[in-house]
Design a protein around this motif. Structure first.
Motif, short mmCIF file in Angstrom:
data_model
loop_
_atom_site.label_atom_id
_atom_site.label_comp_id
_atom_site.label_asym_id
_atom_site.label_seq_id
_atom_site.Cartn_x
_atom_site.Cartn_y
_atom_site.Cartn_z
N ARG A 36 81.94 10.66 -21.50
CA ARG A 36 80.72 10.02 -21.99
C ARG A 36 79.99 9.24 -20.88
NH1 ARG A 36 79.54 9.36 -27.30
NH2 ARG A 36 81.04 9.98 -28.89
N ALA A 37 80.76 8.62 -20.00
CA ALA A 37 80.16 7.76 -18.99
C ALA A 37 79.42 8.53 -17.91
CB ALA A 37 81.23 6.87 -18.36
N THR A 38 79.94 9.70 -17.55
CA THR A 38 79.39 10.43 -16.40
C THR A 38 78.79 11.78 -16.76
OG1 THR A 38 81.46 11.59 -15.92
CG2 THR A 38 81.17 9.39 -14.95
N ASP A 39 79.07 12.29 -17.96
CA ASP A 39 78.66 13.64 -18.39
C ASP A 39 79.41 14.75 -17.65
OD1 ASP A 39 77.05 13.18 -20.55
OD2 ASP A 39 75.18 13.23 -19.43
N LEU A 47 94.73 14.63 -13.77
CA LEU A 47 93.52 15.43 -13.62
C LEU A 47 92.39 14.66 -14.30
CD1 LEU A 47 92.29 18.16 -12.73
CD2 LEU A 47 92.91 19.05 -14.98
N ARG A 48 91.29 14.45 -13.60
CA ARG A 48 90.22 13.62 -14.14
C ARG A 48 89.02 14.45 -14.55
NH1 ARG A 48 90.91 8.36 -13.95
NH2 ARG A 48 92.65 7.56 -12.70
N VAL A 49 88.40 14.03 -15.63
CA VAL A 49 87.08 14.52 -16.03
C VAL A 49 86.22 13.26 -16.14
CG1 VAL A 49 87.87 14.63 -18.44
CG2 VAL A 49 85.71 15.70 -17.76
N GLY A 50 85.41 13.06 -15.12
CA GLY A 50 84.66 11.82 -15.02
C GLY A 50 85.60 10.64 -14.93
N GLU A 51 85.44 9.66 -15.83
CA GLU A 51 86.28 8.47 -15.82
C GLU A 51 87.51 8.60 -16.72
OE1 GLU A 51 83.79 5.18 -16.80
OE2 GLU A 51 82.53 5.40 -15.00
N CYS A 52 87.71 9.77 -17.30
CA CYS A 52 88.84 10.00 -18.21
C CYS A 52 89.97 10.72 -17.49
CB CYS A 52 88.40 10.80 -19.43
SG CYS A 52 87.11 10.00 -20.40
N ALA A 53 91.19 10.28 -17.73
CA ALA A 53 92.36 10.82 -17.04
C ALA A 53 93.21 11.66 -17.98
CB ALA A 53 93.20 9.69 -16.47
N LEU A 54 93.59 12.85 -17.51
CA LEU A 54 94.51 13.73 -18.23
C LEU A 54 95.81 13.82 -17.44
CD1 LEU A 54 92.02 16.67 -18.86
CD2 LEU A 54 92.55 14.81 -20.44
#
Length: 217
Positions: A41-44, A117-124
């Motif tokens: 949401r923060a970075t798209d 593994l990151r998607v924007g500011e979210c970490a997996l």
């Protein structure tokens, strides 16, 4: 409307909106695979899990730029549209280190157990699960404002673990890894997004672990 996760090939994707991450589930292809688009949401920034089939459907779901495509394991029904999606978007590819050699599209990022593994500011968090294939991975998103979410590929489904084709050693490995790396550290509220079919929760499946071990599949 609330998220339900019941999608079908040719149908409408289902969208789950979390505080920091948006998850879109879409069904594709002749094998009724699930693909999951994650958007920060923060970075798209966006990440796609399993470019399984039906590249036009996946690209329509993506809609705009795509940073990464992760393949959960080497079986072709999970990467059949990977080449087309990467060609159209320029996304980098990621897969478990051991299974990467079985994917007929080059892997840019080799993933190991415990990697982030990151998607924007979210970490997996990456978990290596052995049994369905030697190098399958599941991805865990631990929502800081909610419960965990597990993208399980073909390692865990409602009613059991993935197919091990009657191999007792492979089944023992798969169930053992799923218990140790998914069920033990994560709460019952954890939502499970499998590679095919309906979603489930760890709480719904946990009481049946003994039954699965006893039956051997």
């Amino acid at each position: 409307m609330s998220y339900h996760g019941a999608v079908k090939v040719g149908g409408t994707p289902d969208v789950r909106e979390l505080a920091h991450l948006v998850i879109t589930k879409v069904a594709v292809g002749p094998m009724d695979n699930n693909a999951y688009l994650l958007r920060c949401r923060a970075t798209d920034e966006q990440l796609l899990i399993d470019a399984a089939a039906d590249a036009p459907v996946l690209l329509e779901t993506v809609g705009h730029s795509l940073a990464t495509v992760v393949t959960t394991h080497r079986h072709q029904d999970h990467w059949g549209a990977l080449a087309e999606v990467v060609a159209a978007t320029g996304a980098r590819t990621a897969a478990g280190r051991i299974d990467a050699e079985g994917i007929e599209v080059g892997t840019d990022l080799l993933l190991d157990d415990g990697d982030t593994l990151r998607v924007g500011e979210c970490a997996l968090t990456v978990r290596h699960i052995v049994g369905h294939t030697p190098g399958a991975i599941v991805l865990v998103y631990d929502d800081p404002q909610g419960h965990a979410h597990v993208f399980a590929g073909d390692c865990l489904f409602p009613g059991g673990v993935g197919n091990t084709w009657g191999d007792p050693a492979a089944f023992a490995s798969l169930l053992g890894d799923i218990e140790a790396k998914v069920f033990e550290p994560l709460a019952d509220e954890t939502w499970v997004y499998p590679g095919h079919g309906a979603d489930t929760t760890l709480g719904a499946e946990r009481p049946h672990l003994g039954e699965w071990r006893a039956r051997g599949w």
